[in-house]
Enzyme design. Structure first.
Site, PDB file in Angstrom:
ATOM      1  N   LYS A  22       0.715  -1.219  -0.071  1.00  0.00           N
ATOM      2  CA  LYS A  22      -0.009  -0.138   0.005  1.00  0.00           C
ATOM      3  C   LYS A  22       0.660   1.296  -0.090  1.00  0.00           C
ATOM      4  O   LYS A  22       0.694   2.244  -0.742  1.00  0.00           O
ATOM      5  CB  LYS A  22      -0.922  -0.045   1.150  1.00  0.00           C
ATOM      6  N   ASN A  23       1.926   1.198   0.964  1.00  0.00           N
ATOM      7  CA  ASN A  23       2.633   2.512   0.976  1.00  0.00           C
ATOM      8  C   ASN A  23       3.717   2.611  -0.040  1.00  0.00           C
ATOM      9  O   ASN A  23       4.283   3.809  -0.196  1.00  0.00           O
ATOM     10  CB  ASN A  23       3.534   2.635   2.414  1.00  0.00           C
ATOM     11  N   CYS A 123      -5.181  12.593  11.956  1.00  0.00           N
ATOM     12  CA  CYS A 123      -5.788  11.271  12.020  1.00  0.00           C
ATOM     13  C   CYS A 123      -5.745  10.618  13.514  1.00  0.00           C
ATOM     14  O   CYS A 123      -5.191  11.326  14.325  1.00  0.00           O
ATOM     15  CB  CYS A 123      -5.184  10.349  10.982  1.00  0.00           C
ATOM     16  N   ARG A 128      -0.170  14.768  12.352  1.00  0.00           N
ATOM     17  CA  ARG A 128       0.425  14.543  11.354  1.00  0.00           C
ATOM     18  C   ARG A 128       0.803  15.931  10.481  1.00  0.00           C
ATOM     19  O   ARG A 128       0.136  15.992   9.507  1.00  0.00           O
ATOM     20  CB  ARG A 128      -0.445  13.389  10.221  1.00  0.00           C
ATOM     21  N   ASP A 313       4.864   0.989  11.884  1.00  0.00           N
ATOM     22  CA  ASP A 313       3.432   0.227  11.373  1.00  0.00           C
ATOM     23  C   ASP A 313       3.308  -1.106  11.877  1.00  0.00           C
ATOM     24  O   ASP A 313       2.122  -1.860  11.421  1.00  0.00           O
ATOM     25  CB  ASP A 313       3.542   0.338   9.732  1.00  0.00           C
ATOM     26  N   ARG A 405      -8.577  -0.410   4.344  1.00  0.00           N
ATOM     27  CA  ARG A 405      -7.707   0.548   3.799  1.00  0.00           C
ATOM     28  C   ARG A 405      -6.331  -0.313   3.577  1.00  0.00           C
ATOM     29  O   ARG A 405      -5.594   0.208   2.486  1.00  0.00           O
ATOM     30  CB  ARG A 405      -7.494   1.690   4.766  1.00  0.00           C
TER      31      ARG A 405
HETATM   32  C1  EPZ Z   1       4.139   7.097   6.011  1.00  0.00           C
HETATM   33  O1  EPZ Z   1       3.471   8.286   6.540  1.00  0.00           O
HETATM   34  C2  EPZ Z   1       3.117   5.965   5.984  1.00  0.00           C
HETATM   35  N1  EPZ Z   1       2.154   6.131   5.259  1.00  0.00           N
HETATM   36  C3  EPZ Z   1       2.779   5.491   7.373  1.00  0.00           C
HETATM   37  O2  EPZ Z   1       2.122   4.282   7.334  1.00  0.00           O
HETATM   38  C4  EPZ Z   1       3.996   5.264   8.328  1.00  0.00           C
HETATM   39  O3  EPZ Z   1       3.578   4.906   9.507  1.00  0.00           O
HETATM   40  C5  EPZ Z   1       4.885   6.589   8.333  1.00  0.00           C
HETATM   41  O4  EPZ Z   1       5.145   6.750   6.819  1.00  0.00           O
HETATM   42  C6  EPZ Z   1       6.233   6.337   8.980  1.00  0.00           C
HETATM   43  O5  EPZ Z   1       6.852   5.109   8.455  1.00  0.00           O
HETATM   44  C7  EPZ Z   1       2.106   6.317   3.981  1.00  0.00           C
HETATM   45  O6  EPZ Z   1       3.368   5.770   3.236  1.00  0.00           O
HETATM   46  C8  EPZ Z   1       1.057   6.206   3.011  1.00  0.00           C
HETATM   47  P1  EPZ Z   1       5.994  10.542   8.330  1.00  0.00           P
HETATM   48  P2  EPZ Z   1       3.929   9.745   6.708  1.00  0.00           P
HETATM   49  O7  EPZ Z   1       6.130  11.672   7.307  1.00  0.00           O
HETATM   50  O8  EPZ Z   1       4.705   9.807   5.381  1.00  0.00           O
HETATM   51  C9  EPZ Z   1       6.230  13.814  11.547  1.00  0.00           C
HETATM   52  C10 EPZ Z   1       0.073   3.019   7.398  1.00  0.00           C
HETATM   53  O9  EPZ Z   1      -0.282   2.327   8.871  1.00  0.00           O
HETATM   54  N2  EPZ Z   1       6.206  14.708  10.373  1.00  0.00           N
HETATM   55  O10 EPZ Z   1       7.349   9.650   8.005  1.00  0.00           O
HETATM   56  O11 EPZ Z   1       2.963  10.709   6.922  1.00  0.00           O
HETATM   57  C11 EPZ Z   1       5.152  13.020  11.528  1.00  0.00           C
HETATM   58  O12 EPZ Z   1       4.068  13.592  12.552  1.00  0.00           O
HETATM   59  C12 EPZ Z   1       0.657   4.340   7.745  1.00  0.00           C
HETATM   60  O13 EPZ Z   1       0.422   2.195   6.747  1.00  0.00           O
HETATM   61  C13 EPZ Z   1       6.333  16.093  10.812  1.00  0.00           C
HETATM   62  O14 EPZ Z   1       6.384  16.708  11.986  1.00  0.00           O
HETATM   63  O15 EPZ Z   1       4.917   9.699   8.012  1.00  0.00           O
HETATM   64  C14 EPZ Z   1       5.658  11.620  12.598  1.00  0.00           C
HETATM   65  O16 EPZ Z   1       5.802  12.036  13.695  1.00  0.00           O
HETATM   66  C15 EPZ Z   1       0.293   5.197   9.037  1.00  0.00           C
HETATM   67  N3  EPZ Z   1       6.144  16.964   9.745  1.00  0.00           N
HETATM   68  C16 EPZ Z   1       7.037  11.551  11.768  1.00  0.00           C
HETATM   69  O17 EPZ Z   1       7.270  12.820  11.132  1.00  0.00           O
HETATM   70  C17 EPZ Z   1       5.879  16.523   8.332  1.00  0.00           C
HETATM   71  O18 EPZ Z   1       5.919  17.354   7.554  1.00  0.00           O
HETATM   72  C18 EPZ Z   1       7.126  10.636  10.605  1.00  0.00           C
HETATM   73  O19 EPZ Z   1       6.087  10.950   9.832  1.00  0.00           O
HETATM   74  C19 EPZ Z   1       5.967  15.322   8.315  1.00  0.00           C
HETATM   75  C20 EPZ Z   1       5.902  14.384   9.166  1.00  0.00           C
END
Ligand code: EPZ
Length: 427
Positions: A22-23, A123, A128, A313, A405
């Site tokens: 998915k990701n 969410c 996020r 995850d 999802r």
């Molecule tokens: C991706 O989300 C995945 N989703 C998530 O999978 C996964 O948990 C996550 O990466 C971490 O591996 C998809 O790929 C569609 P991040 P993403 O940006 O990109 C903070 C699932 O269950 N952050 O790596 O949104 C954020 O709040 C889902 O399949 C900022 O502060 O994750 C978090 O604490 C859930 N500012 C950390 O970074 C930003 O601009 C990591 O988030 C972006 C992120």
């Protein structure tokens, strides 16, 4: 709304085909915006989020066709064609349903010189933010403004010049948006402390197949030499390491043994190590990965971390398994601020879990008891399914839309290895 009814206590045995990730799919799909030629994605999982993204792409004038596949097949082939983009706006009513929509920002900006995307909002697992996405795009030369709940990005007239950005926090999505913007920049870009998840490698590999020039793939330092245009490609989505890890926990908690067909050992090493430390046998085999419960489960201590660390995850699914371990496990969730929504529901099934801030202590119990439980987010819902498979009696998991999802035809896959799982509608 649908729910599933699980008859617990049945030992899982056999093989489960692992679907496309998915990701990975959610970052490969928007790449269709980067070229006016057809992009064909194979091994695309049948998931609600993929359907949602397809609908979003159609909003931009991207045509999408699904190649004929038999209903019983897992995965699909989708061809996306974007000779003309008719809108560069991702509207709130679509983005609010699927936060991954933010991943159109970078490619739309690269293709059209402008993009307007509704802020995705938070969410269940956290607020996020997308500040890193915006800072990275600004570093590449974009002008960013926020208005009425939307992000508006503009490139200078000649196109994004490219630039250098060092991420203060590892962010998968922000790395993906920056990569998809940089590939068509007029100059060179470098990204430091970039995410290294296998899904990022899949994105880079496909962009290179489309004609992009990227160095450092698989490392946290990426250099992208912008090119004037990208061509179409046919690309197979990588297998889903989180789905594979989830079914590994399901096999282990039932004392069973399952082969996860298509799983890649080298993409799951932190999960493999955690399972082995918990007393589960995990071996690479020709078809993928073989998982077998051997003897009692053992308590472990671990923290989630960016790749190659233990994936956030996988935290909820591993926690369900550890509910039946001998001793007390200590899990620390370092990525998201609210990713323990599964804990109260697991405790209602007889688990003994205490949380304090980012840390959860899982005191092993002798058995779990089936109950009616509520899914709150994607991985929490899988955690409840895993617990239900081992619990004594019947478990009903409500609000299945969370599960749909991220897990393709879950009940069919579980039935392949002997689980008694039934989906019923309208609760
Ligand atoms: C991706 O989300 C995945 N989703 C998530 O999978 C996964 O948990 C996550 O990466 C971490 O591996 C998809 O790929 C569609 P991040 P993403 O940006 O990109 C903070 C699932 O269950 N952050 O790596 O949104 C954020 O709040 C889902 O399949 C900022 O502060 O994750 C978090 O604490 C859930 N500012 C950390 O970074 C930003 O601009 C990591 O988030 C972006 C992120």
């Amino acid at each position: 709304m649908d729910k599933i009814i699980i008859e617990g206590g049945r030992r899982l045995s056999g093989s489960i085909p692992v679907s496309g990730a998915k990701n990975a799919a959610l970052t490969l799909l928007p790449c269709a915006l980067l070229t006016d030629e057809p992009l064909t994605l194979r091994n695309l999982p049948r998931l609600a989020d993929i359907d949602g993204f397809q609908h979003l792409m159609n909003q931009f004038g991207v045509s999408t066709t699904i190649a004929g596949s038999r209903p019983e097949d897992f995965g699909r082939v989708m061809t996306l064609e974007a000779p003309r983009i008719t809108s560069s706006v991702a509207p709130y009513e679509l983005v609010r349903k699927m936060r991954a929509s933010i991943l159109v920002l970078g490619p739309m900006l690269a293709r059209m010189g402008e993009a307007t995307v509704s802020l995705p909002g938070g969410c269940a697992i956290g607020n996020r933010p997308i500040d890193l996405h915006l800072k990275a795009l600004e570093a590449l030369g974009a002008e960013i403004e926020m208005a009425a709940g939307y992000v508006r990005a503009h490139a200078p007239d000649g196109g994004l010049p490219g630039g250098r950005y060092s991420f203060p926090v590892v962010s998968v999505g922000a790395t993906e948006n920056a990569l998809m913007a940089a590939v068509l920049a007029t100059g060179r870009s470098s990204l430091h402390n970039a995410a290294r998840e296998p899904e990022i490698v899949d994105l880079c590999n496909m962009l290179v197949a489309m004609g992009a020039q990227i160095e450092g793939i698989g490392t946290s330092d990426l250099t992208i030499h912008g090119v004037p245009r990208l061509h179409g490609a046919t690309y197979r989505v990588m297998s889903d390491r989180i789905e594979a890890g989830s079914y590994a926990c399901a096999a282990a908690i039932t004392g069973g043994e399952v082969t996860l067909e298509g799983a890649k050992f080298e993409e799951m090493e932190a999960t493999v190590q955690a399972l082995r430390d918990a007393g589960v046998s995990v071996e690479a085999v020709a078809k993928g990965i073989h998982v077998a419960a051997e003897g009692p489960l053992k308590a472990i201590t671990l923290s989630t971390a960016p790749y190659p660390g233990f994936a956030t995850d996988m935290q909820a699914q591993l926690m369900a398994l550890l509910c039946l371990a001998e001793g007390s496990s200590v899990l620390t969730e370092t990525i998201f601020e609210n990713r323990y929504m599964h804990v109260p529901e697991l405790n209602r099934m007889g688990a003994h879990i205490e949380t304090k801030g980012r840390t959860a202590v899982v005191h092993g119990v002798k058995h779990l008891t089936g109950a009616e439980v509520m899914a709150t987010d994607l991985r929490a819902s899988m955690s409840l399914v895993i617990a239900g498979l081992a619990a004594q009696g019947e478990t009903q998991v409500h609000r299945l839309y969370h599960l749909d999802r991220g897990y393709e035809r879950l009940e069919e896959k579980l039935a392949l290895v002997g689980a008694r799982v039934e989906r019923v509608g309208g609760d």
